[in-house]
Design an enzyme around this catalytic site. Structure first.
Site, PDB file in Angstrom:
ATOM      1  N   ARG A 122       0.580  -1.786  -0.075  1.00 37.27           N
ATOM      2  CA  ARG A 122      -0.221   0.311  -0.231  1.00 37.27           C
ATOM      3  C   ARG A 122       1.115   1.188   0.014  1.00 37.27           C
ATOM      4  NH1 ARG A 122      -3.096  -2.786   3.892  1.00 37.27           N
ATOM      5  NH2 ARG A 122      -4.726  -3.660   3.208  1.00 37.27           N
ATOM      6  N   LYS A 144       2.763  11.433 -11.625  1.00 33.71           N
ATOM      7  CA  LYS A 144       2.026  10.870 -12.126  1.00 33.71           C
ATOM      8  C   LYS A 144       2.252   9.254 -12.062  1.00 33.71           C
ATOM      9  CE  LYS A 144      -1.184  13.299 -14.762  1.00 33.71           C
ATOM     10  NZ  LYS A 144      -1.813  14.117 -15.968  1.00 33.71           N
ATOM     11  N   GLU A 186       8.337  17.674 -24.992  1.00 26.90           N
ATOM     12  CA  GLU A 186       7.738  18.135 -23.628  1.00 26.90           C
ATOM     13  C   GLU A 186       8.856  19.574 -23.483  1.00 26.90           C
ATOM     14  OE1 GLU A 186       5.454  16.576 -22.213  1.00 26.90           O
ATOM     15  OE2 GLU A 186       5.523  14.111 -22.685  1.00 26.90           O
ATOM     16  N   LYS A 230       7.188  22.348 -14.599  1.00 29.14           N
ATOM     17  CA  LYS A 230       6.519  21.391 -13.844  1.00 29.14           C
ATOM     18  C   LYS A 230       6.242  21.607 -12.360  1.00 29.14           C
ATOM     19  CE  LYS A 230       4.880  17.125 -14.417  1.00 29.14           C
ATOM     20  NZ  LYS A 230       4.851  15.437 -15.188  1.00 29.14           N
ATOM     21  N   GLU A 240      -4.580  17.702 -10.668  1.00 27.29           N
ATOM     22  CA  GLU A 240      -5.421  18.008 -11.531  1.00 27.29           C
ATOM     23  C   GLU A 240      -6.930  18.156 -11.909  1.00 27.29           C
ATOM     24  OE1 GLU A 240      -3.500  15.720 -15.315  1.00 27.29           O
ATOM     25  OE2 GLU A 240      -5.966  15.749 -16.283  1.00 27.29           O
ATOM     26  N   ARG A 244      -3.861  22.000 -13.620  1.00 25.16           N
ATOM     27  CA  ARG A 244      -2.737  20.965 -14.241  1.00 25.16           C
ATOM     28  C   ARG A 244      -2.876  20.304 -15.497  1.00 25.16           C
ATOM     29  NH1 ARG A 244       0.915  16.064 -11.064  1.00 25.16           N
ATOM     30  NH2 ARG A 244       1.337  15.091 -12.358  1.00 25.16           N
ATOM     31  N   ASN A 248      -1.220  18.636 -20.314  1.00 27.61           N
ATOM     32  CA  ASN A 248      -1.298  17.741 -21.419  1.00 27.61           C
ATOM     33  C   ASN A 248      -1.835  18.784 -23.100  1.00 27.61           C
ATOM     34  OD1 ASN A 248      -4.004  14.993 -21.624  1.00 27.61           O
ATOM     35  ND2 ASN A 248      -2.377  15.337 -19.806  1.00 27.61           N
ATOM     36  N   HIS A 251      -1.146  16.421 -26.036  1.00 28.37           N
ATOM     37  CA  HIS A 251      -1.689  15.210 -25.519  1.00 28.37           C
ATOM     38  C   HIS A 251      -2.690  14.233 -26.360  1.00 28.37           C
ATOM     39  CE1 HIS A 251       1.901  15.985 -23.275  1.00 28.37           C
ATOM     40  NE2 HIS A 251       2.175  14.546 -23.501  1.00 28.37           N
ATOM     41  N   HIS A 255      -1.825  11.142 -27.486  1.00 27.91           N
ATOM     42  CA  HIS A 255      -2.022   9.511 -26.967  1.00 27.91           C
ATOM     43  C   HIS A 255      -2.938   8.603 -27.636  1.00 27.91           C
ATOM     44  CE1 HIS A 255      -1.198  11.050 -22.228  1.00 27.91           C
ATOM     45  NE2 HIS A 255      -0.733  10.538 -23.160  1.00 27.91           N
ATOM     46  N   HIS A 268       6.580   8.856 -27.504  1.00 27.52           N
ATOM     47  CA  HIS A 268       5.222   9.613 -26.332  1.00 27.52           C
ATOM     48  C   HIS A 268       5.898  10.792 -27.363  1.00 27.52           C
ATOM     49  CE1 HIS A 268       3.172  10.925 -23.921  1.00 27.52           C
ATOM     50  NE2 HIS A 268       4.314  11.825 -23.126  1.00 27.52           N
TER      51      HIS A 268
HETATM   52  N1  LIG Z   1       4.456  11.145 -15.099  1.00 26.83           N
HETATM   53  C1  LIG Z   1       4.747  11.455 -16.405  1.00 26.83           C
HETATM   54  O1  LIG Z   1       4.779  13.291 -15.568  1.00 26.83           O
HETATM   55  C2  LIG Z   1       4.578  11.535 -17.784  1.00 26.83           C
HETATM   56  C3  LIG Z   1       5.483  12.741 -18.714  1.00 26.83           C
HETATM   57  C4  LIG Z   1       6.183  12.451 -19.484  1.00 26.83           C
HETATM   58  C5  LIG Z   1       5.884  11.211 -20.749  1.00 26.83           C
HETATM   59  N2  LIG Z   1       5.419  10.264 -19.329  1.00 26.83           N
HETATM   60  C6  LIG Z   1       6.277   8.848 -19.597  1.00 26.83           C
HETATM   61  O2  LIG Z   1       6.800   8.576 -20.282  1.00 26.83           O
HETATM   62  C7  LIG Z   1       6.964   8.077 -20.920  1.00 26.83           C
HETATM   63  C8  LIG Z   1       8.457   8.337 -22.582  1.00 26.83           C
HETATM   64  O3  LIG Z   1       9.680   8.389 -21.622  1.00 26.83           O
HETATM   65  P1  LIG Z   1      11.099   8.054 -23.102  1.00 26.83           P
HETATM   66  O4  LIG Z   1      10.738   9.342 -23.485  1.00 26.83           O
HETATM   67  O5  LIG Z   1      11.905   8.472 -21.371  1.00 26.83           O
HETATM   68  O6  LIG Z   1      10.649   6.744 -23.027  1.00 26.83           O
HETATM   69  P2  LIG Z   1      11.531   5.256 -22.890  1.00 26.83           P
HETATM   70  O7  LIG Z   1      11.179   5.818 -21.533  1.00 26.83           O
HETATM   71  O8  LIG Z   1      11.012   4.549 -23.093  1.00 26.83           O
HETATM   72  O9  LIG Z   1      13.136   5.992 -23.015  1.00 26.83           O
HETATM   73  C9  LIG Z   1      13.108   6.075 -24.212  1.00 26.83           C
HETATM   74  C10 LIG Z   1      14.321   5.088 -24.819  1.00 26.83           C
HETATM   75  O10 LIG Z   1      15.580   5.394 -24.626  1.00 26.83           O
HETATM   76  C11 LIG Z   1      16.902   4.529 -23.493  1.00 26.83           C
HETATM   77  N3  LIG Z   1      17.059   5.788 -22.344  1.00 26.83           N
HETATM   78  C12 LIG Z   1      16.617   6.269 -21.720  1.00 26.83           C
HETATM   79  N4  LIG Z   1      18.014   7.023 -21.207  1.00 26.83           N
HETATM   80  C13 LIG Z   1      18.693   6.730 -21.768  1.00 26.83           C
HETATM   81  C14 LIG Z   1      20.350   7.043 -21.328  1.00 26.83           C
HETATM   82  N5  LIG Z   1      20.661   7.711 -20.675  1.00 26.83           N
HETATM   83  N6  LIG Z   1      21.289   6.016 -22.137  1.00 26.83           N
HETATM   84  C15 LIG Z   1      20.770   5.187 -23.721  1.00 26.83           C
HETATM   85  N7  LIG Z   1      19.905   5.380 -23.497  1.00 26.83           N
HETATM   86  C16 LIG Z   1      18.643   5.411 -22.798  1.00 26.83           C
HETATM   87  C17 LIG Z   1      15.285   3.718 -23.001  1.00 26.83           C
HETATM   88  O11 LIG Z   1      15.996   2.488 -23.072  1.00 26.83           O
HETATM   89  C18 LIG Z   1      14.538   3.755 -23.912  1.00 26.83           C
HETATM   90  O12 LIG Z   1      15.131   2.468 -25.583  1.00 26.83           O
HETATM   91  C19 LIG Z   1       6.115   7.466 -21.556  1.00 26.83           C
HETATM   92  O13 LIG Z   1       5.459   6.524 -21.101  1.00 26.83           O
HETATM   93  C20 LIG Z   1       4.806   8.310 -21.461  1.00 26.83           C
HETATM   94  O14 LIG Z   1       3.854   8.219 -20.747  1.00 26.83           O
HETATM   95  C21 LIG Z   1       5.297  10.190 -17.656  1.00 26.83           C
HETATM   96  O1  LIG Z   2       2.452  15.930 -15.450  1.00 27.77           O
HETATM   97  C1  LIG Z   2       1.046  16.169 -16.195  1.00 27.77           C
HETATM   98  O2  LIG Z   2       0.128  16.763 -15.644  1.00 27.77           O
HETATM   99  C2  LIG Z   2       0.903  15.565 -17.705  1.00 27.77           C
HETATM  100  O3  LIG Z   2       0.086  15.511 -18.303  1.00 27.77           O
HETATM  101  C3  LIG Z   2       2.308  15.278 -18.079  1.00 27.77           C
HETATM  102  C4  LIG Z   2       2.843  14.634 -19.681  1.00 27.77           C
HETATM  103  O4  LIG Z   2       3.672  15.004 -20.251  1.00 27.77           O
HETATM  104  C5  LIG Z   2       2.552  12.985 -19.612  1.00 27.77           C
HETATM  105  O5  LIG Z   2       2.773  12.496 -20.616  1.00 27.77           O
HETATM  106  C6  LIG Z   2       1.376  12.707 -18.536  1.00 27.77           C
HETATM  107  O6  LIG Z   2       1.779  11.015 -18.237  1.00 27.77           O
HETATM  108  C7  LIG Z   2       0.367  12.519 -19.718  1.00 27.77           C
HETATM  109  O7  LIG Z   2      -0.978  12.214 -18.348  1.00 27.77           O
HETATM  110  P1  LIG Z   2      -2.262  11.670 -18.712  1.00 27.77           P
HETATM  111  O8  LIG Z   2      -3.054  11.679 -17.314  1.00 27.77           O
HETATM  112  O9  LIG Z   2      -2.628  12.589 -20.065  1.00 27.77           O
HETATM  113  O10 LIG Z   2      -1.532  10.429 -18.381  1.00 27.77           O
HETATM  114 ZN   LIG Z   3       3.778  13.770 -22.043  1.00 29.38          ZN
END
Ligand SMILES: NC(=O)c1ccc[n+]([C@@H]2O[C@H](COP(=O)([O-])OP(=O)(O)OC[C@H]3O[C@@H](n4cnc5c(N)ncnc54)[C@H](O)[C@@H]3O)[C@@H](O)[C@H]2O)c1
Ligand SMILES: O=C(O)C(=O)C[C@@H](O)[C@H](O)[C@H](O)COP(=O)(O)O
Ligand SMILES: [Zn+2]
Length: 365
Positions: A122, A144, A186, A230, A240, A244, A248, A251, A255, A268
């Protein structure tokens, strides 16, 4: 050149530490935060190959008992199945309520690790060590966490904040250029929705397609201003309920493109880049902003080498239908974030369906 940015929240405030060549100091930075004795590092094989040893050594030197769990690379592994495997490893190593998961990787690893931390026993501690540009400027901050459903992006998840975000920009030297460009999407987003000055600084740069294109100073500007944007937004609206949603921007259609291409063909950041071009075009047709502003946005997106067109094989009707899965949908109405000038956006559910279809068709290539 190091920076500390605070994410101020009612209950779970934390810092974002940005410092070049700092990876070996992770353990000593975590120690004062009271994060238990056991650490499970979650990563993927490629990233762990580059940075696993230095991270594990740093944690062990700080007195932690460390184990690791690797997940294959790629968005297609951002699933509940990967979460179940993390739980198995957590059980095997007898993680306790006071233990800590460390996410060493891009946004996929960060989102998975955060969701596992939110749900195991949890809720246990987690720390973000983002290694992609996208994860540094966005995914690691704000809490998130979650996984994809085949029919929609991030449909399963939780808001759950890390205890620390620890950024060493030097790890970007091994990031593939395509992934660097994805992160720039981004960064440009923050310029359009929040920070016009960041936008103009990016416009002045000669090249923005790879880590090697950036002077250390510009990289530091990109990281600090993006993380600050951010942190500012999340501090005002952690879960959100209003503001917040502007994070998006790009997105909504982005998405839909990701899920319709099976979370594999278009990453992404690339999808967000296309989504911002589409949102900009909708705003132009609705006379919310002007042609020169839309052109400046699109020129900056093109300068990074990101895609600016919707893949021709995607059916317009399927994209419009997929928008219904968006988490911003309210009473069946899709909400869009639309720019009103550089640095400012509005949230609206007033986009007519025919205009939407027209924009999608016009952006097909
Ligand atoms: N939680 C949030 O607020 C939020 C915000 C934006 C995006 N996201 C999510 O993040 C994801 C995208 O993230 P991403 O673009 O980092 O993709 P990812 O995590 O798939 O990484 C991209 C690629 O780069 C490689 N990589 C990463 N760092 C590296 C390094 N230093 N050296 C060599 N290779 C490296 C990874 O192995 C992978 O193959 C999506 O799932 C998206 O939905 C979440
Ligand atoms: O942090 C947030 O809020 C964002 O929307 C950041 C986005 O870049 C990110 O891709 C996020 O995961 C999208 O959120 P979702 O709620 O649409 O899934
Ligand atoms: Zn994003």
């Amino acid at each position: 050149m190091s920076s500390l940015i605070a994410v101020n929240l009612p209950d779970n405030s934390y810092n974002i530490a940005i410092a070049p060549d700092s990876l070996s100091q992770l353990g000593e930075q975590m120690r004062p935060l009271g994060l238990g004795h056991k650490v499970l590092v979650i990563s993927n094989p490629e990233i762990f190959h580059h940075y696993g040893a230095i991270i594990v050594q740093s944690l062990e030197q700080a007195g932690y008992t460390v184990s690791s769990h690797l997940i294959p690379a790629g968005e297609s592994y951002k699933t509940l199945d990967s979460i179940a495997r993390i739980y198995d490893t957590a059980l095997q190593h007898r993680l306790e309520r006071s233990s800590t998961l460390v996410a060493l990787g891009g946004g996929v690893i960060g989102d998975l690790t955060g969701f596992a931390a939110a749900t195991w026993l949890r809720g246990i501690n987690f720390v973000q060590v983002p290694t992609s540009l996208l994860a540094m400027v966005d995914a690691s901050v704000g809490g998130k966490t979650g996984v994809n459903h085949p029919q929609g992006k991030n449909l399963i998840g939780a808001f759950y904040q890390p205890k620390l975000v620890f950024i060493d920009p030097q790890v970007l030297r091994t990031l593939p250029p395509r992934e660097f460009r994805a992160g720039m999407a981004e960064v440009i987003k923050y310029g359009v929705i929040w920070d016009e000055d960041l936008f103009t600084q990016l416009e002045k740069a000669d090249r923005l397609q790879d880590f090697s294109d950036l002077e250390a100073e510009l990289l530091q500007v990109i990281l600090t201003r993006s993380c600050q944007a951010k942190a500012d937004v999340v501090s005002q609206d952690e879960r959100e309920s209003g503001l917040r949603a502007i994070l998006n921007y790009g997105h909504t259609i982005g998405h839909a493109i990701e899920s319709l291409t099976g979370y594999s063909r278009i990453n992404h950041g690339e999808a967000v880049g296309i989504g911002m071009v589409a949102a900009g075009a909708i705003a132009l047709k609705m006379q919310l902003w002007t042609e020169p502003e839309a052109s400046r946005q699109n020129a900056l997106i093109s300068k990074t080498g990101l895609l600016t067109h919707i893949p021709e094989d995607l059916d317009t009707g399927a994209i419009v239908e997929s928008l219904q899965m968006d988490k911003k949908v309210k009473s069946g109405k899709v909400r869009f974030i639309l720019p009103t000038q550089l640095g400012k956006v509005k949230i609206t559910d007033e986009v007519p369906n025919d205009l939407l279809g027209q924009v999608i068709d016009e952006l097909k290539q």
